[in-house]
Write an enzyme that holds these catalytic residues in place. Structure first.
Site, short mmCIF file in Angstrom:
data_model
loop_
_atom_site.label_atom_id
_atom_site.label_comp_id
_atom_site.label_asym_id
_atom_site.label_seq_id
_atom_site.Cartn_x
_atom_site.Cartn_y
_atom_site.Cartn_z
N LYS A 161 0.87 -1.34 0.30
CA LYS A 161 -0.25 0.21 -0.34
C LYS A 161 0.77 1.19 -0.28
CE LYS A 161 -1.63 1.89 3.84
NZ LYS A 161 -1.12 2.91 4.50
N ASN A 162 1.82 1.44 0.70
CA ASN A 162 2.89 2.28 0.57
C ASN A 162 3.68 2.70 0.07
OD1 ASN A 162 1.72 3.09 3.41
ND2 ASN A 162 2.94 2.33 4.75
N ARG A 164 -4.76 10.88 4.82
CA ARG A 164 -3.63 12.73 4.61
C ARG A 164 -2.55 11.92 3.53
NH1 ARG A 164 0.04 14.04 6.95
NH2 ARG A 164 1.32 12.30 6.45
N CYS A 180 -4.62 12.55 12.66
CA CYS A 180 -4.92 11.51 13.30
C CYS A 180 -4.55 10.27 14.72
CB CYS A 180 -4.39 10.62 12.21
SG CYS A 180 -2.75 9.96 11.93
N ARG A 214 -0.08 15.11 12.13
CA ARG A 214 1.03 14.56 10.71
C ARG A 214 1.34 15.85 10.14
NH1 ARG A 214 -0.31 9.61 10.38
NH2 ARG A 214 1.12 9.26 8.96
N PRO A 215 2.31 16.48 11.13
CA PRO A 215 3.09 17.80 10.36
C PRO A 215 3.26 17.69 8.62
CG PRO A 215 4.45 17.49 11.48
CD PRO A 215 2.89 16.11 12.01
N ASP A 219 5.21 20.04 8.00
CA ASP A 219 6.76 21.10 7.31
C ASP A 219 6.98 20.84 6.73
OD1 ASP A 219 6.87 20.32 9.52
OD2 ASP A 219 8.52 21.04 10.19
N LEU A 220 8.25 20.07 6.37
CA LEU A 220 9.12 19.16 5.91
C LEU A 220 8.97 19.32 4.51
CD1 LEU A 220 10.52 16.85 8.31
CD2 LEU A 220 11.32 18.48 8.29
N ASP A 275 5.33 0.53 12.21
CA ASP A 275 3.84 0.51 11.77
C ASP A 275 3.31 -0.72 11.85
OD1 ASP A 275 3.67 1.73 8.59
OD2 ASP A 275 3.56 2.49 9.84
N ILE A 320 9.24 7.55 16.70
CA ILE A 320 7.97 8.04 15.53
C ILE A 320 6.96 8.74 15.92
CG2 ILE A 320 7.55 8.02 13.29
CD1 ILE A 320 10.42 5.91 12.96
N ARG A 351 -8.49 0.44 5.28
CA ARG A 351 -7.48 1.05 4.41
C ARG A 351 -6.17 0.47 4.35
NH1 ARG A 351 -6.92 6.27 7.62
NH2 ARG A 351 -5.28 6.42 5.76
#
Ligand code: EPZ
Length: 432
Positions: free
Chosen positions: A22-23, A92, A116, A121-122, A124-125, A311, A333, A403
């Site tokens: 999925k990822n 997201r 979430c 879940r920023p 900014d990067l 995960d 994390i 999901r």
């Protein structure tokens, strides 16, 4: 809304085929926007996250056909550069549209992703990276409005954040840089196999990317990209989840096909350290697992790849709940990623959670109970616990599992589990 009824205690055995990742699929599907030629991507798992991404691409104006695991995408000129809150709020990971949209259309309007349950879940990067390539970022009405009227220009960007590298941030910068003028160097890049799979896909499209999988990735911008065909790597987290099922005390041993040994090293090593049997075939594409004679408690400190994956910590917590001794899980994390613990305690687990660390004292047995799924991997942990528990467990809000796990109930049934998906009247009560 569905729930899963799991009758615990049934012996597990047999063979399961692991689906495509999925990822890896999500950024690769988004990367199809980088060319107006058709791309064909195989082994895209049929899960709601990939289906959301396919829906968004169609709504942007791409033509998308899915036949079983293969997705064909064609993104003609004139596709939209903005996705709505309605489309994006459900997933997201749609943030990974930012890079391809900026590379192809030099502008994009995307809703700021909400948080979430596993934590804030920023982005900014992601924004720092695209600004470094010359884009202007404004926030308006909850949207990021990003423009680069003069196009993107390559530069060196250090992607390290307080919690280490960013996977989708690295993906976005790579996808933005492939059509930028000049060369982009990504320092402190994420090294996950899914980042490497995306880089391989982009290079098949004619990109010039070196160093994916290491801390430094170099991208030489090109004029145009063309169509290609690609098969997505196996899902290492689905595989890890089934490996944990295979070493639970109800398992007589499972064989997992279509895995990649190299991607599973930290997961396999931990199971061996905890006394379980893990045997790969010659080329590492299949693995046999079964419970060890004397399982041992363990310690997890999650880290970016090749460290132990965040995960996979919830799934191991379900195993530790039934392993004699005291186990410790610390998530560096996502320090809040312990929603599964309160549900496991409802089943009789003995777990103390304190500032990003769970202390698990193994118990003799768990008992089935009605529990609530909260996020993708926490839900998988509840399924694992339910398989080994005595009695029946109702897992509400099954959409969390759908999901990221393709046909999980079918795959479990084939292994001997007694699971049933039913419509859940009660599950819709209460806030989401
Ligand atoms: C990817 O999310 C995965 N999702 C996640 O898997 C996984 O947990 C995560 O990487 C970490 O491995 C996909 O690939 C679709 P990050 P991503 O950016 O890229 C912080 C699952 O269960 N950060 O690598 O969104 C962030 O808060 C999902 O399949 C910033 O500070 O995660 C976190 O602490 C859940 N600023 C750390 O970096 C940013 O701009 C790593 O996040 C971005 C991230």
């Amino acid at each position: 809304m569905d729930k899963l009824i799991v009758e615990g205690g049934h012996r597990l055995s047999g063979t399961v085929n692991i689906s495509g990742s999925k990822n890896a699929s999500l950024p690769i599907l988004a990367a199809a926007l980088l060319t107006d030629e058709p791309v064909r991507i195989s082994r895209v798992p049929d899960v709601s996250d990939t289906n959301y991404m396919i829906q968004i691409l169609s709504q942007l104006g791409a033509s998308v056909e899915r036949s079983s695991g293969t997705v064909r995408i064609e993104s003609p000129d004139g596709i939209s550069s903005s996705a709505s809150y309605e489309q994006v709020r459900k997933m997201r990971a749609s943030i990974c549209l930012l890079g391809p949209m900026m590379a192809r259309m030099k502008r994009c309007t995307l809703p700021l992703p909400g948080g979430c349950v596993i934590g804030d879940r920023p982005v900014d990067l992601h924004l720092r990276a695209i600004q470094a390539l010359g884009a202007r970022v404004r926030v308006k009405g909850g949207n990021m409005v990003i423009e680069a009227p003069n196009g993107l220009v390559g530069t060196t960007v250090d992607m390290r954040g307080d919690s280490g590298p960013t996977v989708l941030g690295t993906d976005n910068l790579m996808m933005a840089a492939v059509l930028a003028k000049g060369t982009t160097i990504i320092e402190s890049a994420a090294r996950e196999p899914e980042v490497v799979d995306l880089a391989n896909f982009l290079n098949k499209m004619g990109a010039r990317i070196e160093g994916a999988g290491s801390r430094t990735i170099t991208i030489h911008g090109v004029e145009k990209l063309h169509g290609c065909e690609h098969t997505v790597i196996p899902d290492r987290i689905e595989a890890g989840t089934f490996m944990v099922a295979g070493v639970m005390n109800v398992s007589d041993g499972l064989t997992l096909n279509r895995v990649c040994r190299e991607h599973m090293k930290s997961i396999s090593d931990l199971l061996v350290e905890c006394g379980h049997v893990v045997e790969y075939n010659e080329d590492g594409t299949s693995v046999f697992v079964k419970p060890g004679e004397r399982p041992r408690s363990g310690k997890i400190l999650t880290n970016p790849y090749p460290g132990y994956p965040t995960d996979m910590q919830a799934q191991m917590t379900a195993l530790f709940a039934l392993t004699p001794g005291i186990s410790v899980v610390k998530d560096t994390i996502f320090p809040q990623r312990f929603m599964h613990c309160s549900e496991l305690k409802r089943m009789g687990a003995n777990i103390k959670v304190d500032s990003g660390t769970a202390i698990i004292t193994g118990v003799e047995g768990l008992s089935g109970a009605p529990v609530m799924a909260s996020d993708l991997r926490a839900s998988a942990a509840l399924v694992l616990a339910a398989l080994a528990a005595e009695g029946t467990t109702d897992i509400h809000r099954l959409y969390h599992i759908d999901r990221g796990y393709e046909m999980l109930d079918d795959k479990l049934e084939l292994l001997g589990a007694r699971v049933k998906r039913v419509l859940d009247e009660a599950g819709s009560v209460g806030e989401d």
